[in-house]
Design an enzyme around this catalytic site. Structure first.
Site, PDB file in Angstrom:
ATOM      1  CG  ASP A  84      -2.045   0.981   1.153  1.00  0.00           C
ATOM      2  OD1 ASP A  84      -1.898   1.989   0.438  1.00  0.00           O
ATOM      3  OD2 ASP A  84      -3.073   0.770   1.835  1.00  0.00           O
ATOM      4  CG  ASP A  95      -4.269   5.640  -0.080  1.00  0.00           C
ATOM      5  OD1 ASP A  95      -3.529   4.646  -0.085  1.00  0.00           O
ATOM      6  OD2 ASP A  95      -5.125   5.854   0.812  1.00  0.00           O
ATOM      7  CG  HIS A 152      -9.740   7.195   2.683  1.00  0.00           C
ATOM      8  ND1 HIS A 152      -8.828   8.023   2.096  1.00  0.00           N
ATOM      9  CD2 HIS A 152      -9.205   5.933   2.605  1.00  0.00           C
ATOM     10  CE1 HIS A 152      -7.773   7.296   1.702  1.00  0.00           C
ATOM     11  NE2 HIS A 152      -7.982   6.030   1.986  1.00  0.00           N
ATOM     12  CG  HIS A 160      -7.861   8.092   6.114  1.00  0.00           C
ATOM     13  ND1 HIS A 160      -7.952   7.035   6.972  1.00  0.00           N
ATOM     14  CD2 HIS A 160      -7.225   7.611   5.024  1.00  0.00           C
ATOM     15  CE1 HIS A 160      -7.376   5.974   6.434  1.00  0.00           C
ATOM     16  NE2 HIS A 160      -6.915   6.303   5.248  1.00  0.00           N
ATOM     17  CD  GLU A 185      -8.185   1.845   1.884  1.00  0.00           C
ATOM     18  OE1 GLU A 185      -7.295   1.050   2.191  1.00  0.00           O
ATOM     19  OE2 GLU A 185      -8.136   3.057   2.170  1.00  0.00           O
ATOM     20  CD  GLU A 276      -6.159   2.797  -0.890  1.00  0.00           C
ATOM     21  OE1 GLU A 276      -5.163   2.217  -0.400  1.00  0.00           O
ATOM     22  OE2 GLU A 276      -6.732   3.758  -0.344  1.00  0.00           O
TER      23      GLU A 276
HETATM   24 MN    MN Z   1      -3.781   2.888   1.039  1.00  0.00          MN
HETATM   25 MN    MN Z   2      -6.538   4.479   1.641  1.00  0.00          MN
END
Ligand code: MN
Ligand code: MN
Length: 295
Positions: A84, A95, A152, A160, A185, A276
């Site tokens: 990630d 992200d 998010h 976030h 995600e 994600e």
């Molecule tokens: Mn992430």
């Molecule tokens: Mn994330």
């Protein structure tokens, strides 16, 4: 006036490239520390900054692990590894995550759920509908969606922000709006579908700049405030910049200055996969974190 999204597309592109590079270098037997450091260097080479430490979570750990300075953990044959990656560019954040390992069903379940969810990232979609399609897709593999983890909203310097995007139908009728930047995600597991809080992740965030009497602690606060602002950081980054600073961390956490993230293990120790992307909500959704070699 419409916001200029060029920083977001740049951040997303860097994150996507670094994620795919991470997949390429993660051969069985590779130390997690080497994988994390190489991905983080790649982000810098591409002109970005890390938006958070590379998370390398193995097997039943769904999220929130980054190696320590002397970490001996290897990615071994048979492991399920979540990579990630977060990159920022002028504060805009990309992200993105993928999963590698041998369990193709587990891996494809979260990948497929993400692809289905992205189709709904258009103005007017109720958040609960995204969760519904994610859970249904994962259930179709006879696996469970992790319901207490979510996607998010994303804002400058804030990973976030605002809305939570559920991984099941939680009844939230909030609608997506044109131009929103969000991360979706899905997590798939052969366990119960819940995470709990585990051991330390080695990931921290500055939550208060209140004074501390600890002199090394003061150095840590100044450094973190300058380098990472409100974004999460790795303890090893601070230890490299300020040798011997590890000793100040427990005090800074106790004083409410640093937040220490915990690892997120699946409650029943089920194996977990995650995919994600960061998305720009449009009539035709824009996947900001596509890498050139994404499959
Ligand atoms: Mn992430
Ligand atoms: Mn994330």
């Amino acid at each position: 006036m419409e916001e200029d999204y060029s920083d977001w597309l740049k951040a997303g592109n860097i994150a996507g490239e670094a994620r795919d590079y991470g997949k390429k270098i993660s051969k069985p037997g590779t130390p997690l520390l080497e994988i994390a450091e190489k991905i983080e260097s790649r982000i810098a080479e591409l002109g970005g900054k890390t938006a958070f430490p590379v998370n390398l979570s193995l097997n039943h750990i769904a999220a929130h692990y980054t190696p320590t300075l002397n970490d001996q953990t290897l990615y071994n044959e048979g492991d399920i590894l979540k990579i990630d990656v977060g990159a920022s560019y002028n504060g805009a954040v990309g992200d993105t995550a993928l999963t590698i390992g041998n369990d193709k069903e587990l891996i494809n379940a979260s990948k497929d759920a993400l692809a289905e969810a992205i189709k709904l990232c258009v103005p007017g979609t109720e958040l609960r509908m995204i969760g519904k399609v994610i859970r249904e897709t994962i259930n179709s593999y006879n696996l469970q969606s992790i319901t207490n983890l979510s996607g998010h909203g994303i804002a400058r310097y804030i990973v976030h922000h605002g809305i939570s995007i559920p991984n099941y139908d939680n009844g939230d009728k909030t609608k997506l709006t044109n131009g929103q930047t969000i991360a979706i995600e899905p997590f798939a597991t052969n366990g119960e579908g819940q995470v709990t809080e585990g051991g330390v992740s080695n990931i921290y965030r500055l939550i208060s700049k209140r004074p501390t009497r600890n002199p090394i602690g003061r150095k840590v606060i100044d450094f973190v405030n300058k380098e990472y602002k409100t974004l999460p950081f790795a303890k090893r980054w601070v230890e490299k910049a300020i040798p011997g600073s590890a000793i100040a961390f427990p005090t800074l956490v106790r004083e409410g200055i640093l937040h220490s993230y915990g690892q997120l293990p699946e409650r029943s120790k089920g194996l977990v996969s995650q995919h994600e992307h960061s998305i720009l909500v449009r009539e035709k959704p824009v996947i900001m974190t596509l890498g050139e070699n994404s499959d």
